[in-house]
Design an enzyme around this catalytic site. Sequence first.
Site, PDB file in Angstrom:
ATOM      1  N   ASN A 176      99.266  16.804   1.333  1.00  0.00           N
ATOM      2  CA  ASN A 176     100.889  16.823   1.611  1.00  0.00           C
ATOM      3  C   ASN A 176     101.007  17.996   2.608  1.00  0.00           C
ATOM      4  O   ASN A 176     101.118  19.241   2.327  1.00  0.00           O
ATOM      5  CB  ASN A 176     101.763  17.092   0.126  1.00  0.00           C
ATOM      6  N   LYS A 231     103.798  18.503   4.168  1.00  0.00           N
ATOM      7  CA  LYS A 231     105.254  18.800   4.038  1.00  0.00           C
ATOM      8  C   LYS A 231     105.584  18.911   5.704  1.00  0.00           C
ATOM      9  O   LYS A 231     105.295  18.167   6.734  1.00  0.00           O
ATOM     10  CB  LYS A 231     105.425  20.220   3.413  1.00  0.00           C
ATOM     11  N   HIS A 257     109.208  13.697  -4.946  1.00  0.00           N
ATOM     12  CA  HIS A 257     108.515  14.974  -4.734  1.00  0.00           C
ATOM     13  C   HIS A 257     109.686  15.936  -5.119  1.00  0.00           C
ATOM     14  O   HIS A 257     110.661  15.765  -5.019  1.00  0.00           O
ATOM     15  CB  HIS A 257     108.252  15.282  -3.524  1.00  0.00           C
ATOM     16  N   GLU A 278     110.445  18.850  -3.935  1.00  0.00           N
ATOM     17  CA  GLU A 278     111.346  19.293  -2.781  1.00  0.00           C
ATOM     18  C   GLU A 278     112.266  18.153  -2.449  1.00  0.00           C
ATOM     19  O   GLU A 278     113.553  18.506  -2.125  1.00  0.00           O
ATOM     20  CB  GLU A 278     110.484  19.721  -1.865  1.00  0.00           C
ATOM     21  N   GLU A 304     103.255  17.542 -11.052  1.00  0.00           N
ATOM     22  CA  GLU A 304     103.281  18.730 -10.429  1.00  0.00           C
ATOM     23  C   GLU A 304     104.463  19.657 -10.941  1.00  0.00           C
ATOM     24  O   GLU A 304     105.516  19.407 -10.662  1.00  0.00           O
ATOM     25  CB  GLU A 304     104.027  18.489  -8.806  1.00  0.00           C
ATOM     26  N   GLY A 348     103.196  25.958  -4.627  1.00  0.00           N
ATOM     27  CA  GLY A 348     103.622  26.695  -3.337  1.00  0.00           C
ATOM     28  C   GLY A 348     103.669  28.155  -3.873  1.00  0.00           C
ATOM     29  O   GLY A 348     103.885  29.182  -3.044  1.00  0.00           O
ATOM     30  N   SER A 377      99.475  24.441  -6.336  1.00  0.00           N
ATOM     31  CA  SER A 377      98.554  25.471  -5.979  1.00  0.00           C
ATOM     32  C   SER A 377      96.966  25.269  -6.254  1.00  0.00           C
ATOM     33  O   SER A 377      96.424  25.842  -6.775  1.00  0.00           O
ATOM     34  CB  SER A 377      98.929  26.950  -6.518  1.00  0.00           C
ATOM     35  N   GLY A 392      99.735  23.381   0.508  1.00  0.00           N
ATOM     36  CA  GLY A 392      99.060  24.565   1.230  1.00  0.00           C
ATOM     37  C   GLY A 392      97.639  24.299   1.655  1.00  0.00           C
ATOM     38  O   GLY A 392      97.396  24.361   2.667  1.00  0.00           O
TER      39      GLY A 392
HETATM   40  C1  PEP Z   1     102.752  19.871  -3.173  1.00  0.00           C
HETATM   41  O1  PEP Z   1     103.412  20.057  -2.075  1.00  0.00           O
HETATM   42  O2  PEP Z   1     102.739  18.656  -3.632  1.00  0.00           O
HETATM   43  C2  PEP Z   1     101.921  20.983  -3.740  1.00  0.00           C
HETATM   44  C3  PEP Z   1     101.274  20.851  -4.850  1.00  0.00           C
HETATM   45  O3  PEP Z   1     102.062  22.112  -2.992  1.00  0.00           O
HETATM   46  P1  PEP Z   1     100.905  23.331  -2.971  1.00  0.00           P
HETATM   47  O4  PEP Z   1      99.648  22.819  -3.297  1.00  0.00           O
HETATM   48  O5  PEP Z   1     100.993  24.288  -2.189  1.00  0.00           O
HETATM   49  O6  PEP Z   1     101.408  24.064  -4.604  1.00  0.00           O
END
Ligand code: PEP
Length: 263
Positions: A13, A15, A106, A108, A178, A184, A222, A244
Amino acid sequence: MSGSTITPWVIGNWKMNPMQADASALLQDFKQLLNNQNIAEDSCHIGVAPVAIALSAVRDELKQANRKILTVAQDLSRKAGTGAYTGEISAELLKDSAIEFVLVGHSERREIFGDHPQIINEKVKNALNAGLGVIYCVGESLEQRESGQAEHVVLQQICDIAAVVQPAQWKSIVVAYEPIWAIGTGKTASPADAQAMHAKIREGLSQITPEGQQMAILYGGSVKPENAVELAACPDINGALVGGASLNAESFYQIAQAFANTK
Ligand code: PEP
């Protein structure tokens, strides 16, 4: 080996990243890694979710890879078809651009852009009815986890979409668990905690649909090469949604390899 018969998924992803030149370099590097040592198609589904404006270019770029890599949309409109909805991209328009999957729910989107369950249900319904696969994201906040509500919150999010998913459409859904506090932040749920929640999600899904036992449940939060092998070894963790670390070709490749190798 986990013994799971579910083919894992590793989805990056991106983003609201990166700029065009960096996106192109990232894809070139990733394709080069696959050229050096390919990951068999039947050992892992791999996909990337770029910003909407880059979907067509990424789709075309990925056609030149030596294996299938899915181009995934990060979001879609709650409105279906075509019409006077400025700024929106419908499921049908995504499908018309040969996009096969879309992320929905998601955290966000839920937290920053107000995607509440009714909006999410409209998006899920539109995507499925247009023939798109859905990567449906669920997860609890730190506050909800610390007050012992994590399981209830996540299972409620699973139940929410049951109102709009037709029995035959469950096979087009991949769930991504998640925990919001792990996205993040560099904090990952321990493999044991993640596995426990994944098992609960599978139980919940299985009460709703016979597909539940075979549905892929991805972990996100993460994920990086350092924790991917351990997460991949958990029986109900069938892949990763990677934020990330998907912006680095080598890291993303290693995560995909970790899941492909352990299943
Ligand atoms: C995500 O945006 O779905 C995510 C899991 O981000 P990260 O891996 O950066 O924690």
